[in-house]
Design an enzyme around this catalytic site. Structure first.
Site, PDB file in Angstrom:
ATOM      1  N   HIS A   1       0.889  -0.870  -0.081  1.00 12.82           N
ATOM      2  CA  HIS A   1       0.050   0.033   0.081  1.00 12.82           C
ATOM      3  C   HIS A   1       0.902   1.398   0.011  1.00 12.82           C
ATOM      4  O   HIS A   1       0.203   2.303   0.038  1.00 12.82           O
ATOM      5  CB  HIS A   1      -0.992  -0.047   1.310  1.00 12.82           C
ATOM      6  CG  HIS A   1      -2.052  -0.922   1.094  1.00 12.82           C
ATOM      7  ND1 HIS A   1      -3.186  -0.568   0.385  1.00 12.82           N
ATOM      8  CD2 HIS A   1      -2.217  -2.285   1.677  1.00 12.82           C
ATOM      9  CE1 HIS A   1      -4.045  -1.445   0.684  1.00 12.82           C
ATOM     10  NE2 HIS A   1      -3.692  -2.446   1.424  1.00 12.82           N
TER      11      HIS A   1
ATOM     12  N   LYS B   1      -8.019  13.851   5.330  1.00 11.98           N
ATOM     13  CA  LYS B   1      -7.140  12.766   5.043  1.00 11.98           C
ATOM     14  C   LYS B   1      -6.104  12.792   6.063  1.00 11.98           C
ATOM     15  O   LYS B   1      -6.219  13.781   6.981  1.00 11.98           O
ATOM     16  CB  LYS B   1      -6.592  12.492   3.691  1.00 11.98           C
ATOM     17  CG  LYS B   1      -5.714  13.509   3.104  1.00 11.98           C
ATOM     18  CD  LYS B   1      -5.362  13.289   1.850  1.00 11.98           C
ATOM     19  CE  LYS B   1      -6.503  13.755   0.798  1.00 11.98           C
ATOM     20  NZ  LYS B   1      -6.566  12.623  -0.084  1.00 11.98           N
ATOM     21  N   ARG B   2      -5.297  11.651   6.218  1.00 14.30           N
ATOM     22  CA  ARG B   2      -4.300  11.777   7.246  1.00 14.30           C
ATOM     23  C   ARG B   2      -3.403  12.958   6.711  1.00 14.30           C
ATOM     24  O   ARG B   2      -3.128  13.277   5.798  1.00 14.30           O
ATOM     25  CB  ARG B   2      -3.319  10.446   7.066  1.00 14.30           C
ATOM     26  CG  ARG B   2      -2.371  10.145   8.125  1.00 14.30           C
ATOM     27  CD  ARG B   2      -2.181   8.728   8.125  1.00 14.30           C
ATOM     28  NE  ARG B   2      -1.966   8.161   6.963  1.00 14.30           N
ATOM     29  CZ  ARG B   2      -0.886   8.152   6.124  1.00 14.30           C
ATOM     30  NH1 ARG B   2       0.316   8.362   6.654  1.00 14.30           N
ATOM     31  NH2 ARG B   2      -0.887   7.512   4.874  1.00 14.30           N
TER      32      ARG B   2
ATOM     33  N   LYS C   1       1.157  14.315   1.359  1.00 14.47           N
ATOM     34  CA  LYS C   1      -0.487  14.720   0.882  1.00 14.47           C
ATOM     35  C   LYS C   1      -0.384  16.147   0.829  1.00 14.47           C
ATOM     36  O   LYS C   1      -1.577  16.724   0.132  1.00 14.47           O
ATOM     37  CB  LYS C   1      -1.270  14.062   2.000  1.00 14.47           C
ATOM     38  CG  LYS C   1      -1.407  12.438   1.921  1.00 14.47           C
ATOM     39  CD  LYS C   1      -2.164  12.028   3.144  1.00 14.47           C
ATOM     40  CE  LYS C   1      -2.129  10.499   3.300  1.00 14.47           C
ATOM     41  NZ  LYS C   1      -2.841   9.827   1.910  1.00 14.47           N
TER      42      LYS C   1
ATOM     43  N   THR D   1      -8.452   6.371  -1.456  1.00 15.14           N
ATOM     44  CA  THR D   1      -9.884   5.989  -1.656  1.00 15.14           C
ATOM     45  C   THR D   1     -10.861   7.289  -1.389  1.00 15.14           C
ATOM     46  O   THR D   1     -11.824   7.451  -1.657  1.00 15.14           O
ATOM     47  CB  THR D   1     -10.206   4.919  -0.576  1.00 15.14           C
ATOM     48  OG1 THR D   1      -9.747   5.138   0.848  1.00 15.14           O
ATOM     49  CG2 THR D   1      -9.365   3.545  -0.991  1.00 15.14           C
TER      50      THR D   1
ATOM     51  N   LYS E   1     -14.461   8.189  -2.761  1.00 16.28           N
ATOM     52  CA  LYS E   1     -15.720   8.692  -2.100  1.00 16.28           C
ATOM     53  C   LYS E   1     -16.238   9.730  -2.449  1.00 16.28           C
ATOM     54  O   LYS E   1     -17.630   9.980  -2.510  1.00 16.28           O
ATOM     55  CB  LYS E   1     -15.681   8.599  -0.672  1.00 16.28           C
ATOM     56  CG  LYS E   1     -14.928   7.123  -0.112  1.00 16.28           C
ATOM     57  CD  LYS E   1     -14.403   7.366   1.392  1.00 16.28           C
ATOM     58  CE  LYS E   1     -13.791   5.981   1.767  1.00 16.28           C
ATOM     59  NZ  LYS E   1     -12.708   6.326   3.002  1.00 16.28           N
TER      60      LYS E   1
END
Length: 837
Positions: free
Chosen positions: A377, A568-569, A574, A676, A680
């Site tokens: 992952h 998100k985290r 990111k 993911t 969504k």
């Protein structure tokens, strides 16, 4: 060969006759609810904020799950199905009640039953605590996988850890993240069933020794171990209205003895319970802080505890069918390793087969390599997990023996394939040599598995050409791709019921089990009446989120604003920092009177930083400081809002995704495995702004480039730019960017806290910045400008929104699980008897 179904039942093996399944109507549910509320929970008065209302509803629903759960287990045993054990250190389940009622088909009946007592089902939903047994996308993906496997009738059992404290609660104090324990079990977890009869003993410590048995075979023993009891708690996972209920088995650690009575009688009370405390610490907290050696050791203990208990349980079930004949073990079992965390399972299965069941090495290795499958992952090398050999020697000495033996045989295989290539041997060795030798856990997973998959097309390609290139050259057929997905039952049908009803009114409800049917919405993309109804659903979802934002942050946000969302985290790759820079850019434009043609915008950022991740925590602080200045400036009112959503979790996402207009997926290209959240948001009609990273590539391909806001360097462009990367020159050449950096560096957003932004700003200006934030600023700002312009054309924007939902069909975990099963597991679907629902 005798299977269990051929055997004569022993004494005590009495199967109770099953009564007819319980009715599913409102009258029956009301009757069961009042029974549990009054007789089991001992309550007489209904108070809307009481947890007992929620518990009584769960018990009524669980009774109906239990019937189908038992029928599913009987069908698997009777048909001798091959099973898959899905090992994951995370299962981010969130709340279960709404989803379980939906899958059972009794949500309306339950709502009607409660309404007769003056109770709103929505209020009952709010009483459930999130089962926060995960950190982010990895754990939520595992939860979606379980839902899809049950819906597809695949015999898959999830194995995880029943952490007493899940992902911490996040409180923001003066802009800083404050972590508080997530005592999610405080009011009990009525979905679970304790299965003490299936408890397993897990070993730690001691030493490894060998001897020669009477037949001249060398045998090994792991002696003087400190054993811990693994107690399973089962959670039902229902499929969508198909009668199948699979199992999530969560292990809880306990001491083999509660306490030392002699120590207690002598007054050494702390020493008397020390063994119990040490054992229970294993499942105390999700992901302890690994910044220190104690935290690292506890994490390794968690990983081995999960792997050993789960494999022992898998073997226990197999032996109930086939005794000690392991000839069909690999044919009847697949073990899927969800990322590198459970990689120790490769060595543990070898230990169990060799030491406990006396199989010779070659036969045990053949079984292991045909049972294990590994999902990777991450593209970040630091996330592949390296464990010190010294720590293994102290905690898991017998496992260390086995890993060294696996490595010796593997290195011999590599040397035979590439004679004299010592560099390759060193690169591929399971042991990374150095002053502190380390075990490469990802390599162990690859060597011991028959399948290795990435989770997006780009990710899988980069694995084969980068991180795992040597292994892909050795075993090209072993590597494959399985693009991630999300379950539409939770992420559209349950979390966005207004939109779900609108969709079903137009194209029917077949999309709930076949998401590709959403393509039928394309026929309505230009229908002005449908567009209006679509916008009204979005507006109501935004109004709901706005109320929640006001409650949580005290900031009022008009629902008519453009909702720009990144949740998100918190991690540097990111690039929440890039989003913050853009917020400052908009602030600067408005202050200078150069934003009259800009849409009023609310930027929502949410997520948690790992407790030991200092830079991620600094990013949260910086975002909150910028937000405080923006939101308190009268000139920004109804023009710009920046919100940091505190304590982001699954339930928050269920409210945020239906309300988002723009989905921020802005990681540095080549760093995000899949994502993911992007799926969504797309499923709920948000339009993506993103780089060509992870599953963004496939999302853009599915929806079309005109319905996706692309920016940033590509994977191929980054190495070229990095060779001469000069962020300071980039900033100096862009007046907008220069003003943004001047504002941040001047202390405008930290007047009384000098230095708060220093580390972040240094990273942006650093030529070695691996995230190349400065390189993508201009492109990001231009893409945002285009999104702003397109949102003004409300009919066109609504069309894009509809088309995003319509083309999200390939991003269902139903599709993902079908591919896993066709290419990796090869399971036969569960066939319930005709008497089953």
């Amino acid at each position: 060969m005798a299977t269990r179904s051929d055997k004569t039942a022993g004494v005590g093996d009495i199967e109770l006759l099953q009564a007819p399944n319980l009715p599913m109507d409102a009258d029956a549910i009301l009757k069961d609810f009042t029974h549990y509320f009054g007789r089991m929970l001992g309550r007489r008065t209904i108070r809307t904020k009481s947890p007992f209302l929620y518990q009584a509803v769960v018990f009524a629903a669980r009774d109906r799950l239990m019937e189908r759960w038992g029928q599913t287990r009987i069908a698997i045993e009777r048909n001798d199905n091959k099973r898959c054990a899905y090992l994951s250190l995370e299962f981010l389940m969130g709340r279960l009640l709404r989803n379980n009622l939906l899958n059972l088909g009794i949500e309306d009946a339950t709502g009607e039953a409660l309404s007769r007592l003056g109770i709103e089902l929505e209020n009952v939903y709010d009483r459930e605590m999130d089962a926060g047994l995960g950190n982010g996308g990895l754990g939520r993906l595992a939860a979606c996988f379980l839902d899809s496997c049950a819906t597809l009738s695949l015999p898959v059992i999830g194995y995880g850890i029943r952490y007493q404290y899940g992902m911490f609660h996040q409180r923001i104090e003066n802009g800083y993240q404050i972590e508080e324990p997530d005592a999610w079990l405080r009011e009990g977890f009525p979905w679970e069933i304790e299965r003490i009869e299936f408890a397993q003993s897990v070993r730690f410590g001691g030493y490894s020794t060998s001897y020669v048995d009477g037949q001249g075979n060398t045998r090994y023993e792991w002696r003087d171990t400190r054993n811990v009891l693994a107690i399973p708690f089962d959670v039902p996972i229902p499929g969508y209205r198909n009668g199948v209920v699979n199992t999530l088995r969560l292990w809880s650690a306990a001491a083999t003895d509660a306490f030392d009575l002699d120590e207690f009688n002598q007054g050494s009370y702390a020493d008397a319970v020390a063994a119990r405390n040490n054992a229970e610490n294993i499942t105390m907290v999700l992901y302890p802080n690994a910044a220190n050696e104690n935290g690292q050791e506890l994490r390794l203990r968690q990983q081995y505890f999960l792997a050993s208990a789960s494999l022992q349980d898998t073997i226990r079930y197999y032996r109930s069918q086939y005794d000690d004949d392991f000839g069909q073990f690999a044919e009847k079992n697949s073990v899927q390793l969800n990322d590198t965390h459970p990689a120790i399972a490769v060595a543990e299965l070898m230990r169990l087969l060799i030491d406990e069941y006396r199989l010779p090495w070659d036969r045990a290795w053949d079984i292991t390599r045909n049972t294990m499958a590994y999902t990777n992952h991450t593209l970040l090398p630091e996330a592949l997990e390296l464990w010190p050999v010294s720590m293994f020697r102290r905690l898991l000495p017998r496992l260390l023996d086995i890993i060294y033996e696996i490595n010796a045989r593997f290195i011999s295989e590599v040397s035979h394939r590439w004679p004299g290539d010592n560099d390759r041997v060193a690169r591929m060795s399971l042991i990374q040599e150095g002053s502190e030798p380390m075990i490469r856990m990802a390599y162990l997973a690859i060597v011991g598995s028959y399948s290795v998959n990435g989770v997006a097309a780009l990710h899988s390609t980069l694995l084969k050409s980068g991180l795992f290139r040597d292994f892909a050259e050795m075993w090209p057929a072993k590597f494959n791709n399985k693009t991630n997905g999300v379950t539409q039952r939770r992420w559209l049908a349950a979390c966005n019921p207004r939109l779900a009803r609108l969709i079903s009114d137009r194209i029917g409800d077949g999309w709930i089990t076949n998401l590709e049917e959403l393509q039928g919405l394309e026929a309505y993309a230009d229908d002005t009446d449908f567009q209006y109804a679509w916008r009204q659903v979005k507006l109501r979802n935004k109004a709901r989120l706005a109320r929640e934002l006001a409650l949580r942050t005290g900031v009022d946000v008009p629902a008519t604003m453009f909702f720009d969302v990144q949740v998100k985290r918190i991690h540097e790759y990111k690039r929440q920092v890039l989003n913050m820079l853009h917020a400052v850019h908009l602030y600067d434009l408005i202050r200078r009177g150069d934003a009259e043609d800009r849409m009023p915008r609310t930027i929502i950022i949410g997520g948690k930083a790992a407790p030991g991740y200092a830079m991620a925590k600094a990013i949260i602080k910086a975002i909150n400081n910028v937000a405080q200045v923006i939101n308190s400036d009268p000139a920004m009112e109804d023009r710009l809002r920046l919100i940091f959503y505190p304590d982001y979790n699954v339930s928050a996402m269920e409210m945020i995704a239906p309300a988002a207009d723009l989905s921020e997926q802005i990681s540095t290209a080549g760093k995000e495995a899949s994502g993911t959240g992007n799926m969504k948001f797309m499923m709920n009609g948000a339009v993506t702004i993103g780089t060509l990273d992870g599953a963004n590539v496939e999302i853009r391909e599915a929806v079309g480039e005109d319905n996706f806001f692309l920016f940033g360097l590509t994977v191929d462009e980054i190495p070229e730019r990095r060779a001469s990367y000069n962020p300071n020159a980039i900033i100096a050449a862009d007046p907008d960017f220069e003003r943004v950096m001047d504002l941040l560096e001047s202390g405008h957003f930290c007047r009384f806290e000098p230095g708060v932004f220093d580390a972040i700003l240094r990273s942006v200006r650093e030529p070695a910045d691996p995230w190349m934030t400065a390189a993508d600023f201009r492109s990001f700002a231009d893409a945002q400008r285009e999104a702003d312009r397109r949102y003004r054309e409300i009919g066109n924007w609504t069309r894009m929104s509809i088309l995003n939902t319509a083309n999200s069909g390939r991003f269902s975990t139903d599709r993902t699980m079908r591919e896993y099963n066709a290419d990796i597991w090869r399971l036969d679907p569960i066939e319930l008897s005709q008497e089953s629902p």
